[in-house]
Design an enzyme around this catalytic site. Structure first.
Site, PDB file in Angstrom:
ATOM      1  N   GLY A  11       0.828  -1.192   0.000  1.00 44.65           N
ATOM      2  CA  GLY A  11       0.000   0.000   0.000  1.00 44.65           C
ATOM      3  C   GLY A  11       0.861   1.239   0.000  1.00 44.65           C
ATOM      4  O   GLY A  11       2.064   1.167   0.243  1.00 44.65           O
ATOM      5  N   GLU A  63      -1.491   2.806   6.397  1.00 47.75           N
ATOM      6  CA  GLU A  63      -1.575   3.849   5.363  1.00 47.75           C
ATOM      7  C   GLU A  63      -2.476   5.001   5.812  1.00 47.75           C
ATOM      8  O   GLU A  63      -2.186   6.167   5.520  1.00 47.75           O
ATOM      9  CB  GLU A  63      -2.079   3.271   4.035  1.00 47.75           C
ATOM     10  CG  GLU A  63      -1.224   2.146   3.445  1.00 47.75           C
ATOM     11  CD  GLU A  63       0.254   2.454   3.294  1.00 47.75           C
ATOM     12  OE1 GLU A  63       0.628   3.643   3.252  1.00 47.75           O
ATOM     13  OE2 GLU A  63       1.052   1.504   3.241  1.00 47.75           O
ATOM     14  N   TRP A 107      10.655   4.953  12.992  1.00 51.82           N
ATOM     15  CA  TRP A 107      12.102   5.205  12.965  1.00 51.82           C
ATOM     16  C   TRP A 107      12.423   6.526  12.245  1.00 51.82           C
ATOM     17  O   TRP A 107      13.586   6.891  12.074  1.00 51.82           O
ATOM     18  CB  TRP A 107      12.864   4.028  12.338  1.00 51.82           C
ATOM     19  CG  TRP A 107      12.589   3.802  10.868  1.00 51.82           C
ATOM     20  CD1 TRP A 107      13.360   4.212   9.820  1.00 51.82           C
ATOM     21  CD2 TRP A 107      11.487   3.096  10.292  1.00 51.82           C
ATOM     22  NE1 TRP A 107      12.789   3.824   8.632  1.00 51.82           N
ATOM     23  CE2 TRP A 107      11.641   3.135   8.891  1.00 51.82           C
ATOM     24  CE3 TRP A 107      10.362   2.418  10.824  1.00 51.82           C
ATOM     25  CZ2 TRP A 107      10.721   2.547   8.014  1.00 51.82           C
ATOM     26  CZ3 TRP A 107       9.463   1.837   9.946  1.00 51.82           C
ATOM     27  CH2 TRP A 107       9.643   1.911   8.571  1.00 51.82           C
ATOM     28  N   THR A 154      -2.460  -3.149   6.877  1.00 48.33           N
ATOM     29  CA  THR A 154      -1.854  -2.291   5.853  1.00 48.33           C
ATOM     30  C   THR A 154      -2.659  -1.004   5.727  1.00 48.33           C
ATOM     31  O   THR A 154      -2.102   0.103   5.671  1.00 48.33           O
ATOM     32  CB  THR A 154      -1.777  -3.017   4.503  1.00 48.33           C
ATOM     33  OG1 THR A 154      -0.943  -4.174   4.662  1.00 48.33           O
ATOM     34  CG2 THR A 154      -1.201  -2.118   3.412  1.00 48.33           C
TER      35      THR A 154
END
Ligand code: ARG
Ligand code: ZN
Ligand code: CA
Length: 241
Positions: A114, A154, A165, A150
Protein backbone atom coordinates in the site's frame (compact mmCIF):
# COMPACT_ATOMS: atom_id res chain seq x y z
CA UNK A 1 -11.54 18.74 22.58
CA UNK A 2 -12.90 17.80 19.19
CA UNK A 3 -14.80 14.75 20.42
CA UNK A 4 -15.21 11.68 18.26
CA UNK A 5 -14.12 12.36 14.66
CA UNK A 6 -16.15 10.61 11.95
CA UNK A 7 -14.48 9.81 8.66
CA UNK A 8 -16.75 8.74 5.77
CA UNK A 9 -14.90 6.38 3.44
CA UNK A 10 -15.17 5.97 -0.34
CA UNK A 11 -13.74 2.65 -1.54
CA UNK A 12 -12.76 2.41 -5.21
CA UNK A 13 -12.32 -1.23 -6.28
CA UNK A 14 -10.39 -1.41 -9.56
CA UNK A 15 -10.15 -4.98 -10.75
CA UNK A 16 -8.84 -7.06 -13.64
CA UNK A 17 -10.24 -10.39 -12.41
CA UNK A 18 -13.00 -11.65 -10.14
CA UNK A 19 -10.70 -12.13 -7.12
CA UNK A 20 -9.59 -8.51 -7.25
CA UNK A 21 -13.27 -7.52 -7.37
CA UNK A 22 -13.40 -8.03 -3.62
CA UNK A 23 -16.69 -8.67 -1.85
CA UNK A 24 -18.75 -6.22 0.16
CA UNK A 25 -17.97 -8.45 3.16
CA UNK A 26 -14.24 -7.95 2.63
CA UNK A 27 -14.75 -4.18 2.47
CA UNK A 28 -16.86 -4.27 5.64
CA UNK A 29 -14.12 -6.23 7.40
CA UNK A 30 -11.63 -3.47 6.63
CA UNK A 31 -13.92 -0.76 8.00
CA UNK A 32 -14.30 -2.85 11.18
CA UNK A 33 -10.52 -3.20 11.53
CA UNK A 34 -10.05 0.57 11.15
CA UNK A 35 -12.67 1.20 13.84
CA UNK A 36 -11.01 -1.25 16.20
CA UNK A 37 -7.46 -0.05 15.58
CA UNK A 38 -8.22 3.69 15.87
CA UNK A 39 -10.22 3.17 19.06
CA UNK A 40 -7.99 0.61 20.79
CA UNK A 41 -10.80 -1.94 20.72
CA UNK A 42 -8.65 -4.46 18.81
CA UNK A 43 -8.48 -7.72 20.77
CA UNK A 44 -4.68 -7.96 20.49
CA UNK A 45 -4.06 -4.64 22.26
CA UNK A 46 -3.70 -6.76 25.40
CA UNK A 47 -0.33 -7.95 24.07
CA UNK A 48 1.27 -4.51 24.44
CA UNK A 49 4.19 -4.87 26.89
CA UNK A 50 3.83 -3.05 30.21
CA UNK A 51 6.56 -0.57 29.20
CA UNK A 52 4.22 0.86 26.56
CA UNK A 53 0.78 0.03 28.02
CA UNK A 54 0.44 3.52 29.52
CA UNK A 55 0.68 5.23 26.12
CA UNK A 56 -1.75 3.04 24.15
CA UNK A 57 -4.14 5.49 22.46
CA UNK A 58 -7.86 5.41 21.84
CA UNK A 59 -7.74 7.98 19.03
CA UNK A 60 -11.54 8.47 18.94
CA UNK A 61 -11.65 8.35 15.14
CA UNK A 62 -14.53 6.40 13.57
CA UNK A 63 -14.94 5.25 9.98
CA UNK A 64 -18.15 4.63 8.04
CA UNK A 65 -18.45 3.27 4.51
CA UNK A 66 -20.07 6.01 2.43
CA UNK A 67 -19.76 4.58 -1.08
CA UNK A 68 -18.25 1.69 -3.02
CA UNK A 69 -17.26 2.29 -6.64
CA UNK A 70 -16.31 -0.69 -8.82
CA UNK A 71 -14.34 -0.28 -12.04
CA UNK A 72 -13.32 -3.11 -14.35
CA UNK A 73 -10.01 -2.69 -16.14
CA UNK A 74 -7.69 -4.76 -18.32
CA UNK A 75 -4.72 -3.26 -16.51
CA UNK A 76 -3.19 -5.81 -14.08
CA UNK A 77 -0.82 -3.58 -12.10
CA UNK A 78 -0.97 0.14 -11.33
CA UNK A 79 2.34 1.17 -9.73
CA UNK A 80 2.72 4.05 -7.27
CA UNK A 81 2.25 7.09 -9.51
CA UNK A 82 -1.45 7.65 -8.73
CA UNK A 83 -2.70 6.58 -12.16
CA UNK A 84 -5.53 4.59 -10.53
CA UNK A 85 -6.95 7.87 -9.21
CA UNK A 86 -8.11 9.13 -12.63
CA UNK A 87 -10.91 7.77 -14.78
CA UNK A 88 -9.03 9.18 -17.79
CA UNK A 89 -6.48 6.39 -17.14
CA UNK A 90 -9.11 3.71 -16.65
CA UNK A 91 -9.08 4.25 -12.89
CA UNK A 92 -11.58 6.08 -10.67
CA UNK A 93 -11.69 9.79 -9.80
CA UNK A 94 -11.43 10.99 -6.20
CA UNK A 95 -14.77 11.78 -4.48
CA UNK A 96 -15.12 14.79 -2.11
CA UNK A 97 -11.59 14.53 -0.65
CA UNK A 98 -12.03 17.42 1.79
CA UNK A 99 -14.74 15.48 3.64
CA UNK A 100 -14.07 11.83 2.66
CA UNK A 101 -11.20 9.38 2.93
CA UNK A 102 -10.72 7.81 -0.51
CA UNK A 103 -9.24 4.31 -0.65
CA UNK A 104 -8.29 2.77 -3.99
CA UNK A 105 -8.07 -1.03 -3.84
CA UNK A 106 -6.07 -2.30 -6.81
CA UNK A 107 -2.99 -4.35 -7.54
CA UNK A 108 0.00 -2.03 -7.17
CA UNK A 109 2.62 -4.60 -8.16
CA UNK A 110 6.29 -4.78 -7.18
CA UNK A 111 5.48 -6.42 -3.85
CA UNK A 112 4.07 -3.13 -2.54
CA UNK A 113 1.23 -3.57 -0.08
CA UNK A 114 0.00 0.00 0.00
CA UNK A 115 0.94 3.67 -0.12
CA UNK A 116 -0.52 6.96 1.08
CA UNK A 117 -0.50 10.70 0.45
CA UNK A 118 0.32 12.88 3.47
CA UNK A 119 -2.05 15.77 4.32
CA UNK A 120 -1.47 18.98 2.40
CA UNK A 121 -0.99 17.37 -1.01
CA UNK A 122 -3.09 17.74 -4.18
CA UNK A 123 -6.82 17.12 -3.64
CA UNK A 124 -7.10 15.01 -6.81
CA UNK A 125 -4.81 12.31 -5.37
CA UNK A 126 -5.69 12.58 -1.67
CA UNK A 127 -6.17 9.20 0.00
CA UNK A 128 -4.56 5.78 0.22
CA UNK A 129 -4.00 2.84 -2.12
CA UNK A 130 -4.00 -0.78 -0.92
CA UNK A 131 -3.63 -4.07 -2.78
CA UNK A 132 -6.72 -6.33 -2.69
CA UNK A 133 -4.84 -9.19 -0.94
CA UNK A 134 -3.96 -6.84 1.95
CA UNK A 135 -7.33 -5.14 2.35
CA UNK A 136 -9.63 -6.36 5.11
CA UNK A 137 -9.47 -9.52 7.16
CA UNK A 138 -11.66 -11.92 5.17
CA UNK A 139 -12.02 -12.98 1.53
CA UNK A 140 -9.11 -12.54 -0.94
CA UNK A 141 -6.42 -11.84 1.69
CA UNK A 142 -2.90 -13.22 2.03
CA UNK A 143 -0.97 -14.00 5.25
CA UNK A 144 0.96 -12.47 6.97
CA UNK A 145 -0.79 -9.27 5.81
CA UNK A 146 -4.34 -10.58 6.20
CA UNK A 147 -5.61 -8.63 9.20
CA UNK A 148 -6.26 -5.27 7.58
CA UNK A 149 -3.30 -3.52 9.15
CA UNK A 150 -1.85 -2.29 5.85
CA UNK A 151 -4.83 0.08 5.62
CA UNK A 152 -4.42 1.06 9.29
CA UNK A 153 -0.77 1.91 8.54
CA UNK A 154 -1.58 3.85 5.36
CA UNK A 155 -4.40 5.79 7.05
CA UNK A 156 -1.83 6.63 9.73
CA UNK A 157 0.25 8.31 7.01
CA UNK A 158 -2.87 10.00 5.58
CA UNK A 159 -3.32 11.41 9.10
CA UNK A 160 0.27 12.71 9.15
CA UNK A 161 2.09 9.90 10.96
CA UNK A 162 5.65 9.00 9.99
CA UNK A 163 7.29 5.61 10.39
CA UNK A 164 8.41 5.20 13.99
CA UNK A 165 12.10 5.20 12.96
CA UNK A 166 11.58 8.56 11.22
CA UNK A 167 12.92 7.08 7.96
CA UNK A 168 16.46 7.73 9.15
CA UNK A 169 19.09 6.86 11.73
CA UNK A 170 18.72 7.16 15.51
CA UNK A 171 18.49 10.94 15.65
CA UNK A 172 15.96 11.21 12.84
CA UNK A 173 12.64 11.95 14.52
CA UNK A 174 9.08 10.85 13.78
CA UNK A 175 7.93 14.04 15.57
CA UNK A 176 6.25 11.92 18.27
CA UNK A 177 7.86 11.95 21.73
CA UNK A 178 6.47 8.68 23.11
CA UNK A 179 7.62 6.41 20.27
CA UNK A 180 11.23 5.50 21.16
CA UNK A 181 13.94 6.28 18.63
CA UNK A 182 14.97 3.54 16.21
CA UNK A 183 17.30 3.32 13.21
CA UNK A 184 15.19 1.37 10.73
CA UNK A 185 12.12 -0.80 10.23
CA UNK A 186 11.44 -4.07 12.00
CA UNK A 187 10.01 -6.98 10.02
CA UNK A 188 8.27 -10.27 10.76
CA UNK A 189 7.26 -10.70 14.37
CA UNK A 190 10.02 -9.33 16.63
CA UNK A 191 10.40 -10.55 20.20
CA UNK A 192 10.28 -8.03 23.05
CA UNK A 193 12.55 -6.33 23.83
CA UNK A 194 14.08 -5.38 20.48
CA UNK A 195 16.78 -2.81 21.28
CA UNK A 196 17.95 -0.11 18.86
CA UNK A 197 19.33 3.38 19.57
CA UNK A 198 19.71 2.37 23.26
CA UNK A 199 15.98 1.94 23.82
CA UNK A 200 13.35 -0.72 23.28
CA UNK A 201 11.62 -0.34 19.93
CA UNK A 202 7.84 -0.02 19.90
CA UNK A 203 7.75 -2.78 17.25
CA UNK A 204 4.05 -3.37 17.89
CA UNK A 205 3.18 0.12 16.61
CA UNK A 206 1.10 0.27 13.41
CA UNK A 207 3.75 2.57 11.91
CA UNK A 208 6.49 -0.09 11.94
CA UNK A 209 6.85 -2.72 9.15
CA UNK A 210 6.05 -5.89 11.13
CA UNK A 211 3.45 -8.54 10.21
CA UNK A 212 -0.21 -7.65 10.68
CA UNK A 213 -0.50 -9.98 13.70
CA UNK A 214 2.42 -8.22 15.40
CA UNK A 215 1.22 -4.59 15.24
CA UNK A 216 -1.53 -3.54 17.64
CA UNK A 217 -1.18 0.05 18.89
CA UNK A 218 -0.97 3.76 18.17
CA UNK A 219 0.59 5.92 20.92
CA UNK A 220 -0.86 8.95 22.71
CA UNK A 221 1.66 11.17 20.92
CA UNK A 222 0.52 9.81 17.56
CA UNK A 223 -3.10 10.46 18.55
CA UNK A 224 -2.29 14.12 19.26
CA UNK A 225 -0.51 14.44 15.90
CA UNK A 226 -3.42 12.87 13.99
CA UNK A 227 -6.19 14.81 15.69
CA UNK A 228 -4.36 18.16 15.24
CA UNK A 229 -5.20 17.93 11.51
CA UNK A 230 -8.91 18.34 12.26
CA UNK A 231 -8.62 21.50 14.37
CA UNK A 232 -9.87 24.80 12.98
CA UNK A 233 -7.56 25.91 10.17
CA UNK A 234 -5.97 22.44 9.90
CA UNK A 235 -5.72 20.57 6.58
CA UNK A 236 -8.54 18.16 7.45
CA UNK A 237 -10.77 20.58 9.43
CA UNK A 238 -13.60 20.24 6.86
CA UNK A 239 -14.37 16.72 8.17
CA UNK A 240 -15.88 18.30 11.29
CA UNK A 241 -18.31 20.64 9.48
N1 ARG B 1 3.78 0.95 2.75
C1 ARG B 1 4.15 -0.32 3.33
C2 ARG B 1 4.53 -1.26 2.21
O1 ARG B 1 3.88 -1.28 1.19
C3 ARG B 1 3.02 -0.92 4.11
C4 ARG B 1 3.44 -1.73 5.23
C5 ARG B 1 2.24 -2.37 5.89
N2 ARG B 1 2.64 -3.35 6.88
C6 ARG B 1 1.85 -4.32 7.30
N3 ARG B 1 2.25 -5.15 8.22
N4 ARG B 1 0.66 -4.51 6.84
O2 ARG B 1 5.47 -2.00 2.32
ZN1 ZN C 1 4.56 3.42 5.64
CA1 CA D 1 9.71 9.18 18.49
Amino acid sequence: GLGVINIPVVVHVIYSNSQENISDAQIASQIAVLNDDFNATNSDVSQVPSEFAGVVADSDINFTLAQTIRVSSTRTSWGTRDEMKFSSNGGSDVVSPSTHLNIWVCNIGGGILGYAQFPGGPASTDGVVVGPQYFGSTGFVAAPFDEGRTTTHEVGHYLNLRHIWGDGRCRQDDFVADTPSSDGPNYGCPSYPTVNCRSNDMTMNYMDYVNDACMYMFSEGQKVRMRALFASGGPRAAFLN
